[in-house]
Design a protein around this motif. Structure first.
Motif, PDB file in Angstrom:
ATOM      1  N   ASN A 180      41.641   4.069  26.254  1.00  0.00           N
ATOM      2  CA  ASN A 180      40.967   3.105  27.125  1.00  0.00           C
ATOM      3  C   ASN A 180      40.930   3.662  28.543  1.00  0.00           C
ATOM      4  O   ASN A 180      41.268   4.836  28.765  1.00  0.00           O
ATOM      5  CB  ASN A 180      41.668   1.754  27.092  1.00  0.00           C
ATOM      6  N   CYS A 181      40.556   2.842  29.502  1.00  0.00           N
ATOM      7  CA  CYS A 181      40.413   3.314  30.881  1.00  0.00           C
ATOM      8  C   CYS A 181      41.738   3.776  31.484  1.00  0.00           C
ATOM      9  O   CYS A 181      41.744   4.517  32.478  1.00  0.00           O
ATOM     10  CB  CYS A 181      39.792   2.227  31.750  1.00  0.00           C
ATOM     11  N   ASP A 182      42.863   3.341  30.921  1.00  0.00           N
ATOM     12  CA  ASP A 182      44.171   3.726  31.450  1.00  0.00           C
ATOM     13  C   ASP A 182      44.700   5.020  30.833  1.00  0.00           C
ATOM     14  O   ASP A 182      45.742   5.533  31.252  1.00  0.00           O
ATOM     15  CB  ASP A 182      45.190   2.604  31.206  1.00  0.00           C
ATOM     16  N   LYS A 221      36.674  18.455  18.747  1.00  0.00           N
ATOM     17  CA  LYS A 221      36.114  18.944  20.008  1.00  0.00           C
ATOM     18  C   LYS A 221      36.933  18.432  21.187  1.00  0.00           C
ATOM     19  O   LYS A 221      37.527  17.363  21.138  1.00  0.00           O
ATOM     20  CB  LYS A 221      34.664  18.472  20.150  1.00  0.00           C
ATOM     21  N   LYS A 222      36.927  19.215  22.274  1.00  0.00           N
ATOM     22  CA  LYS A 222      37.628  18.816  23.482  1.00  0.00           C
ATOM     23  C   LYS A 222      36.927  17.616  24.117  1.00  0.00           C
ATOM     24  O   LYS A 222      35.713  17.519  24.122  1.00  0.00           O
ATOM     25  CB  LYS A 222      37.658  19.967  24.486  1.00  0.00           C
ATOM     26  N   ILE A 223      37.720  16.720  24.698  1.00  0.00           N
ATOM     27  CA  ILE A 223      37.174  15.565  25.384  1.00  0.00           C
ATOM     28  C   ILE A 223      36.422  16.016  26.634  1.00  0.00           C
ATOM     29  O   ILE A 223      36.807  17.014  27.267  1.00  0.00           O
ATOM     30  CB  ILE A 223      38.295  14.562  25.754  1.00  0.00           C
ATOM     31  N   THR A 224      35.361  15.315  26.982  1.00  0.00           N
ATOM     32  CA  THR A 224      34.593  15.616  28.191  1.00  0.00           C
ATOM     33  C   THR A 224      34.388  14.323  28.977  1.00  0.00           C
ATOM     34  O   THR A 224      34.521  13.219  28.446  1.00  0.00           O
ATOM     35  CB  THR A 224      33.223  16.214  27.848  1.00  0.00           C
ATOM     36  N   LYS A 225      34.051  14.455  30.247  1.00  0.00           N
ATOM     37  CA  LYS A 225      33.807  13.276  31.074  1.00  0.00           C
ATOM     38  C   LYS A 225      32.625  12.482  30.529  1.00  0.00           C
ATOM     39  O   LYS A 225      32.609  11.248  30.608  1.00  0.00           O
ATOM     40  CB  LYS A 225      33.551  13.697  32.521  1.00  0.00           C
ATOM     41  N   TYR A 226      31.641  13.182  29.969  1.00  0.00           N
ATOM     42  CA  TYR A 226      30.480  12.494  29.391  1.00  0.00           C
ATOM     43  C   TYR A 226      30.907  11.598  28.228  1.00  0.00           C
ATOM     44  O   TYR A 226      30.495  10.429  28.140  1.00  0.00           O
ATOM     45  CB  TYR A 226      29.468  13.533  28.917  1.00  0.00           C
ATOM     46  N   ILE A 227      31.732  12.120  27.332  1.00  0.00           N
ATOM     47  CA  ILE A 227      32.203  11.342  26.177  1.00  0.00           C
ATOM     48  C   ILE A 227      33.055  10.164  26.648  1.00  0.00           C
ATOM     49  O   ILE A 227      32.971   9.051  26.107  1.00  0.00           O
ATOM     50  CB  ILE A 227      33.011  12.241  25.219  1.00  0.00           C
ATOM     51  N   ILE A 228      33.885  10.393  27.666  1.00  0.00           N
ATOM     52  CA  ILE A 228      34.737   9.318  28.179  1.00  0.00           C
ATOM     53  C   ILE A 228      33.891   8.155  28.689  1.00  0.00           C
ATOM     54  O   ILE A 228      34.122   6.992  28.357  1.00  0.00           O
ATOM     55  CB  ILE A 228      35.648   9.854  29.302  1.00  0.00           C
ATOM     56  N   LYS A 229      32.884   8.477  29.534  1.00  0.00           N
ATOM     57  CA  LYS A 229      32.048   7.429  30.122  1.00  0.00           C
ATOM     58  C   LYS A 229      31.204   6.719  29.073  1.00  0.00           C
ATOM     59  O   LYS A 229      30.984   5.509  29.142  1.00  0.00           O
ATOM     60  CB  LYS A 229      31.135   8.031  31.205  1.00  0.00           C
ATOM     61  N   LYS A 230      30.730   7.459  28.072  1.00  0.00           N
ATOM     62  CA  LYS A 230      29.817   6.882  27.086  1.00  0.00           C
ATOM     63  C   LYS A 230      30.535   6.056  26.023  1.00  0.00           C
ATOM     64  O   LYS A 230      30.039   4.998  25.610  1.00  0.00           O
ATOM     65  CB  LYS A 230      28.988   7.981  26.412  1.00  0.00           C
ATOM     66  N   TYR A 231      31.726   6.506  25.616  1.00  0.00           N
ATOM     67  CA  TYR A 231      32.350   5.854  24.465  1.00  0.00           C
ATOM     68  C   TYR A 231      33.691   5.166  24.790  1.00  0.00           C
ATOM     69  O   TYR A 231      34.185   4.388  23.975  1.00  0.00           O
ATOM     70  CB  TYR A 231      32.623   6.892  23.357  1.00  0.00           C
ATOM     71  N   CYS A 233      35.275   4.575  28.563  1.00  0.00           N
ATOM     72  CA  CYS A 233      35.428   3.845  29.835  1.00  0.00           C
ATOM     73  C   CYS A 233      34.212   4.082  30.726  1.00  0.00           C
ATOM     74  O   CYS A 233      34.089   5.156  31.310  1.00  0.00           O
ATOM     75  CB  CYS A 233      36.726   4.296  30.525  1.00  0.00           C
ATOM     76  N   GLU A 234      33.328   3.100  30.818  1.00  0.00           N
ATOM     77  CA  GLU A 234      32.089   3.252  31.593  1.00  0.00           C
ATOM     78  C   GLU A 234      32.357   3.497  33.077  1.00  0.00           C
ATOM     79  O   GLU A 234      31.559   4.137  33.771  1.00  0.00           O
ATOM     80  CB  GLU A 234      31.226   2.018  31.430  1.00  0.00           C
ATOM     81  N   SER A 235      33.471   3.016  33.570  1.00  0.00           N
ATOM     82  CA  SER A 235      33.778   3.149  35.003  1.00  0.00           C
ATOM     83  C   SER A 235      34.538   4.410  35.348  1.00  0.00           C
ATOM     84  O   SER A 235      34.952   4.603  36.476  1.00  0.00           O
ATOM     85  CB  SER A 235      34.599   1.932  35.462  1.00  0.00           C
ATOM     86  N   TYR A 236      34.719   5.299  34.370  1.00  0.00           N
ATOM     87  CA  TYR A 236      35.527   6.511  34.605  1.00  0.00           C
ATOM     88  C   TYR A 236      34.826   7.429  35.605  1.00  0.00           C
ATOM     89  O   TYR A 236      33.629   7.647  35.533  1.00  0.00           O
ATOM     90  CB  TYR A 236      35.738   7.248  33.287  1.00  0.00           C
TER      91      TYR A 236
END
Length: 236
Positions: A180-182, A221-231, A233-236
């Protein structure tokens, strides 16, 4: 000698898949088999695509005795040697060199069909010997919900591909989580702390260590900022 190493690894993996019931395993399936085996042996993951690239280049240069490929990852060279039954790359090279010196015209003239027959017989004997000792001495693990746990040997689970050789690192560090976002996604130096992949239903799942998806067997696959924001935490 690297091209001989990768070619022989693919030959072994193909024969093992045939013995498991894969009548005509694809190059991708063979590469995935090798990737999974090397990961279990040395705890170092390399995508099946890289193995296929090395194998393709090795086949292109196989008849050119003056040229070789270069597998840049030292750990992968060591892992492939272990997979083929050698302690070190030096042992593998010495064995291949001795085979070349002792070869004669009668061996060279053997037909491809005869060669495949004896290779299959040798693979069956080797697997039978390995299987006996593995069942009686090797520890095992199985995926349960969100982690690997140690378990007893079960032939049905093994045939279904559920039973894995015990790996302490997988047991301790490889977990599925719901971020999650945390969630802390990266270390201070930018190194990823989360990996992801799709399950058989096509849903994204997230894991705490690099490796293969426990359900599909595909490289995570390695996590990316794009994947984080899309799936996640939108506010990341």
């Amino acid at each position: 000698m690297h091209k001989t190493l990768i070619v022989k690894a693919f030959e072994k993996a193909k024969n093992e898949l045939i013995l498991k019931g894969e009548l005509n395993p694809s190059t991708v399936k063979i590469a995935e088999e090798i990737s999974d085996a090397i990961d279990k042996l040395i705890g170092f993951s390399l995508g099946e695509r890289r193995y296929r690239d090395y194998h393709k280049l090795a086949l292109e240069l196989e008849k050119d005795q003056e040229r070789d490929i270069n597998i840049t990852q030292v750990k992968i060279v060591s892992g492939l040697c272990n997979y083929l039954g050698y302690s070190t790359y030096s042992d593998f090279k010495k064995k291949i060199d001795n085979k070349d010196k002792n070869s004669n015209s009668s061996l060279i003239k053997r037909t491809i069909s005869t060669y495949k027959y004896y290779l299959l017989i040798l693979a069956i004997i080797s697997l039978a010997f390995y299987g006996y000792h593995a069942v009686n001495q090797q520890k095992w693990m199985v995926w349960q919900k969100d982690r690997y746990v140690e378990t007893d040997f079960n032939s049905n689970s093994l045939n279904q591909g559920l039973l894995k050789l015990y790996n302490a690192d997988r047991i301790e560090h490889f977990k599925k989580i719901d971020p999650n976002c945390d969630t802390v996604f990266f270390k201070n130096d930018g190194t990823e702390m989360l990996w992801y992949g799709k399950n058989k239903s096509g849903e994204l799942e997230f894991f705490t260590s690099v490796g293969l998806h426990p359900e599909t067997g595909k490289t995570l696959k390695k996590i990316t900022k794009y994947i984080i924001k899309k799936y996640i935490c939108e506010s990341y």
